[in-house]
Design a protein around this motif. Structure first.
Motif, PDB file in Angstrom:
ATOM      1  N   GLU A 597       0.827  -1.206   0.000  1.00 14.16           N
ATOM      2  CA  GLU A 597       0.000   0.000   0.000  1.00 14.16           C
ATOM      3  C   GLU A 597       0.860   1.254   0.000  1.00 14.16           C
ATOM      4  OE1 GLU A 597      -3.659   2.131   2.478  1.00 14.16           O
ATOM      5  OE2 GLU A 597      -2.783   0.246   3.208  1.00 14.16           O
ATOM      6  N   TYR A 599       3.882   1.584  -1.275  1.00 10.93           N
ATOM      7  CA  TYR A 599       4.389   1.744  -2.646  1.00 10.93           C
ATOM      8  C   TYR A 599       3.334   2.430  -3.527  1.00 10.93           C
ATOM      9  CZ  TYR A 599       8.460  -1.354  -1.998  1.00 10.93           C
ATOM     10  OH  TYR A 599       9.656  -1.896  -1.604  1.00 10.93           O
ATOM     11  N   TYR A 600       2.089   1.940  -3.403  1.00 10.89           N
ATOM     12  CA  TYR A 600       1.008   2.493  -4.221  1.00 10.89           C
ATOM     13  C   TYR A 600       0.758   3.960  -3.878  1.00 10.89           C
ATOM     14  CZ  TYR A 600      -3.687   3.026  -6.212  1.00 10.89           C
ATOM     15  OH  TYR A 600      -4.774   3.468  -6.919  1.00 10.89           O
ATOM     16  N   HIS A 603       3.432   6.111  -5.267  1.00 13.58           N
ATOM     17  CA  HIS A 603       3.191   6.308  -6.707  1.00 13.58           C
ATOM     18  C   HIS A 603       2.158   7.417  -6.939  1.00 13.58           C
ATOM     19  CE1 HIS A 603       1.778   5.662 -10.767  1.00 13.58           C
ATOM     20  NE2 HIS A 603       0.617   5.173 -10.326  1.00 13.58           N
ATOM     21  N   LYS A 616       5.614   2.631  -8.959  1.00 12.15           N
ATOM     22  CA  LYS A 616       4.648   1.733  -9.586  1.00 12.15           C
ATOM     23  C   LYS A 616       5.341   0.479 -10.092  1.00 12.15           C
ATOM     24  CE  LYS A 616       1.501   1.435 -13.523  1.00 12.15           C
ATOM     25  NZ  LYS A 616       0.905   2.137 -14.676  1.00 12.15           N
ATOM     26  N   LEU A 619       6.249  -1.696  -7.237  1.00 11.74           N
ATOM     27  CA  LEU A 619       5.077  -2.392  -6.728  1.00 11.74           C
ATOM     28  C   LEU A 619       4.746  -3.595  -7.600  1.00 11.74           C
ATOM     29  CD1 LEU A 619       2.481  -2.606  -4.987  1.00 11.74           C
ATOM     30  CD2 LEU A 619       1.435  -0.932  -6.512  1.00 11.74           C
ATOM     31  N   TYR A 628      -3.123  -3.743  -4.681  1.00 13.50           N
ATOM     32  CA  TYR A 628      -2.584  -2.424  -5.044  1.00 13.50           C
ATOM     33  C   TYR A 628      -1.892  -2.475  -6.401  1.00 13.50           C
ATOM     34  CZ  TYR A 628      -3.702  -1.451  -0.243  1.00 13.50           C
ATOM     35  OH  TYR A 628      -4.386  -1.297   0.927  1.00 13.50           O
ATOM     36  N   ALA A 629      -1.299  -3.614  -6.722  1.00 14.49           N
ATOM     37  CA  ALA A 629      -0.728  -3.767  -8.064  1.00 14.49           C
ATOM     38  C   ALA A 629      -1.839  -3.739  -9.110  1.00 14.49           C
ATOM     39  CB  ALA A 629       0.057  -5.069  -8.150  1.00 14.49           C
ATOM     40  N   ALA A 632      -2.939  -0.135  -9.508  1.00 13.60           N
ATOM     41  CA  ALA A 632      -1.966   0.635 -10.293  1.00 13.60           C
ATOM     42  C   ALA A 632      -2.042   0.256 -11.761  1.00 13.60           C
ATOM     43  CB  ALA A 632      -0.559   0.407  -9.758  1.00 13.60           C
ATOM     44  N   ASP A 714     -11.672  -2.146  -3.062  1.00 18.71           N
ATOM     45  CA  ASP A 714     -11.235  -1.955  -4.447  1.00 18.71           C
ATOM     46  C   ASP A 714     -12.389  -1.894  -5.443  1.00 18.71           C
ATOM     47  OD1 ASP A 714      -8.700  -2.080  -3.421  1.00 18.71           O
ATOM     48  OD2 ASP A 714      -8.322  -4.149  -4.038  1.00 18.71           O
TER      49      ASP A 714
END
Length: 739
Positions: A597, A599-600, A603, A616, A619, A628-629, A632, A714
């Protein structure tokens, strides 16, 4: 006229034709005369008397845009209840005794208006509707519709209010009805926040108004409306018109204040200097002795709008210091200080204290109350996260010291506390001995400004005191021996550099300043008695000296970094600070469970800040199967083609067949790959739900619950969300089984 009435009464006493249900000329003349002088005139005058009293005794809040109509309040109207009741009683006599009178509609209109003032809105609307449908005089029907429009506005039914306004716009209104129609429609748009429309309608109303206090008030409102929408020239015209409309002293004072304020915002240095000189003359005028707080407040507004924030702060503080008996100005001054520190200085700790003080004194019915409460809640979160990071960082540093140096340091802390206690006790004694000089005695404390009000009358000082007490002692109940050393220590003891000194975090530097003090070299020998040892033991209990305590401290710090970063990103709209905080978090906690999360969010924050970054890609490389990947990847995808939709449906069918056959690992691998490949397809949410079910089969109950939560987060617009929430409730229930 009295003689005529007596004659008519004498004639009618001898005739049955004077019934109120008769339409004969003599009967109608009698009932017209009697209804007019025995009922209508008295009711009209009583209603006018009540409205005059309400207007003369109104309480205006010049820190807000004044309402075009005085707010309806049954409590405020209580002093004129007798007049309103009498107006209703007299007007009702027309309907009871004079049905054939031409004053029947007028009587009902008076009843409707009196009901409005008593805040009996439903009854008032019924009366106005009755006049409109059953009335015989068009002007009275128009007057009733204007009253109905006002009632709709007061109930917040702006749609019906506008419908009535549109109908009236096409009707031939009298001058008086046109005036009332314009005022009511302007009021409607003001309540809707459409200030430009409201101001324009007021402009059209002024030619129909006579000079006087009520007209001066409307000019002041028009000036406020134009000022809010940024038309300072028109605002100045109306503020000047206030002075030409026979205003009250307060109206002329505030008109001058607003007029000088508008002039002070100009880029013309000469006019700005003239504005400053005018402010100074107003301060020197003895008639304004009780209004100096408002003058300084306005001077602060001018400097803040010019970008001179430090000067604005000085003027705001002077406004608070010069407040005497009327404290109505104080919450708005604190609010401006809070906004200044929040929006321009990014000093969230200090902003939080001012918002706290403003909220404590701001009327609950103030338009900005909810906004202030929400922002204060965000700032409370910020201070909590910030304090936790500072506390745990300092405690962890202390845990690394050798025992002798730590003992020495703690003795120094105890000595400082004892010295502070002695100083505070001495100041309290001075205040008790010299109550008339309480301000001077307290003015020697560290951050009390010269001539600042006594501590207990200063909400900012009280807020700071509450915060410092909580940081040092925790949330303790009011009881005996609250300060004893065996009390459980609070986890939030952090100051700027040292968690044990109880320093005020208001001097902090955003976003998360590093500790610069060296506790190993700061200590001096302190007391060695039993009390000192007891205090030292209590301080020791807060330091994470065991492995378990250190892990808990790190866990609290990690969560605080995570929460602070999200607060910067979503609530404070500071992507640069969010990036800095998240990067510090990853440096301190490289194996954090929040990594995907974070990392996201890094980004997204870099995109928001207009920066290029590789978060990104990082990730997608490290956590390709995370939600989260997928988020993205989805943001980078366009609309899937028809061919892609067909392939996605086929993959879903194959993966579901594998699931039904019990080949859970193979099916999960297919779904994970499909979610990355077919992001944005029509079956994406179905693939995601199948993934949830497979995770429950492969990874167990905890992973299943986490996957359910991720689906709701999501795919909030998916039609499958209700079903997923049912699964979530079942999974969290007492009889939940492993899936």
């Amino acid at each position: 006229m009295l003689a005529m009435a007596l004659v008519m009464a004498g004639v009618c006493n001898g005739l049955l034709s004077c019934s109120q249900y008769s339409n004969k000329p003599i009967s109608k003349a009698y009932h017209n005369l009697t209804a007019h002088y025995n009922a209508y005139v008295i009711a009209r005058d009583r209603l006018k008397e009540a409205e005059t009293i309400l207007f003369k005794t109104r309480q205006e809040n010049y820190n807000q845009i004044l309402p075009i109509y005085l707010p309806l309040d049954s409590t405020v109207s209580q002093p004129v209840k007798a007049q309103l009741d009498d107006a209703i009683k007299k007007a009702s006599m027309i309907a009871e005794r004079h049905q054939n009178s031409k004053w029947l509609d007028d009587g009902f209109v008076i009843i409707g208006k009196a009901r409005l003032h008593k805040q009996q809105l439903d009854d008032a609307m019924e009366v106005f509707k009755y006049v409109n449908t059953r009335g015989t005089d068009e002007n009275d029907k128009h007057q009733a519709l204007i009253g109905l429009m006002r009632a709709y506005v007061e109930t917040g039914d702006y749609g019906n209010g506008l419908n009535v306004a549109e109908y009236l716009r096409a009707q031939p209104l009298t001058k008086a009805n046109t005036r009332d129609y314009y005022l009511t429609k302007a009021y409607l748009h003001q309540k809707k926040g459409e200030y430009a429309v409201a101001a324009a309608i007021l402009d059209a109303t002024f030619p129909m108004l006579k000079k006087g206090e009520s007209t001066a008030r409307l000019h002041l409102i028009a000036g406020q409306l134009y000022d809010v929408i940024g038309q300072s020239a028109k605002a100045s015209e109306h503020f000047a018109s206030v002075l030409q409309s026979r205003p009250t002293y307060d109206q002329s004072f505030y008109a001058n204040i607003y007029l000088v304020q508008s002039q002070g915002l100009t880029s013309d240095g000469k006019r700005a200097a003239q504005a400053t000189n005018t402010f100074n003359r107003m301060l020197e005028d003895r008639k304004n002795a009780d209004l100096q707080d408002k003058i300084y407040y306005t001077m602060g507004l001018v400097e803040a709008r010019r970008g001179n924030y430090d000067k604005a702060v000085d003027y705001y503080r002077k406004s608070i210091q010069t407040t005497t008996t009327n404290t109505a100005q104080i919450p708005y001054t604190y609010l401006e200080l809070g906004k200044l520190y929040f929006e321009h200085k990014n000093d969230y700790v200090r902003a939080r204290m001012y918002y706290d003080s403003s909220l404590a004194l701001l009327p609950a019915q103030a338009p900005q109350f909810a906004e202030v409460a929400n922002r204060k809640k965000v700032l409370d979160e910020y201070v909590d996260y910030y304090t936790t990071i500072q506390t745990q960082d300092s405690l962890q540093r202390l845990a690394q010291m050798n025992p002798a140096a730590l003992d020495k340091f703690l003795d120094n802390v105890i000595a400082q506390r004892e010295q502070q206690s002695r100083t505070q006790a001495a100041l309290a004694q001075q205040a008790a001995n010299r109550p008339s000089n309480a301000n001077n005695a307290l003015a020697t404390t560290s951050d009390l400004q010269p001539n600042e009000r006594w501590y207990l009358y200063n909400p900012v000082r009280l807020s700071q005191g509450r915060q410092e007490f909580t940081q040092r002692w925790g949330n303790r109940p009011l009881e005996d021996n609250w300060r004893r050393s065996t009390k459980e220590a609070s986890a939030a003891l952090a100051g700027d550099n040292n968690p044990l000194t109880g320093a005020n975090p208001a001097n902090a530097v955003n976003p998360v300043p590093a500790i610069t003090a060296n506790p190993a070299t700061d200590g001096v020998a302190g007391g060695q008695g039993a009390a000192a040892r007891t205090q030292r033991d209590a301080l020791y209990a807060q330091i994470p000296l065991t492995r378990e305590a250190m892990e808990q401290s790190k866990f609290r710090m990690e969560n605080a970094y995570y929460g602070l970063g999200k607060l910067y990103k979503f609530q404070l709209n500071q992507p640069a600070d969010a990036i800095s905080t998240f990067e510090q978090m990853l440096t301190r906690f490289p194996n954090s469970g929040y990594k995907p999360e974070v990392y996201y969010l890094l980004h997204l924050s870099n995109e928001q800040a207009g920066r290029t970054s590789g978060w990104k890609e990082k990730l997608l490389a490290e956590f390709p199967n995370s939600s989260y990947a997928r988020l993205a990847g989805r943001s980078a995808e366009g609309t899937p083609s028809a061919n892609s939709e067909i392939k996605a449906q086929q993959v879903y069918t194959d993966a579901y067949a594998q699931y039904k056959a019990g080949n859970y690992p193979e099916s999960l691998s297919q779904v994970q790959s499909a979610l990355a490949t077919f992001a944005g397809s029509h079956v994406e949410d179905k693939l995601a739900l199948l993934r949830v079910m497979l995770i429950g089969r492969v990874d167990g109950a905890d992973a299943y619950r986490q996957a359910l939560s991720e689906f709701i987060r999501d795919y909030p617009a998916s039609s499958l969300v209700p079903h997923v929430k049912e699964l979530q409730a079942a999974a969290d229930g007492p009889t939940a089984k492993r899936r």
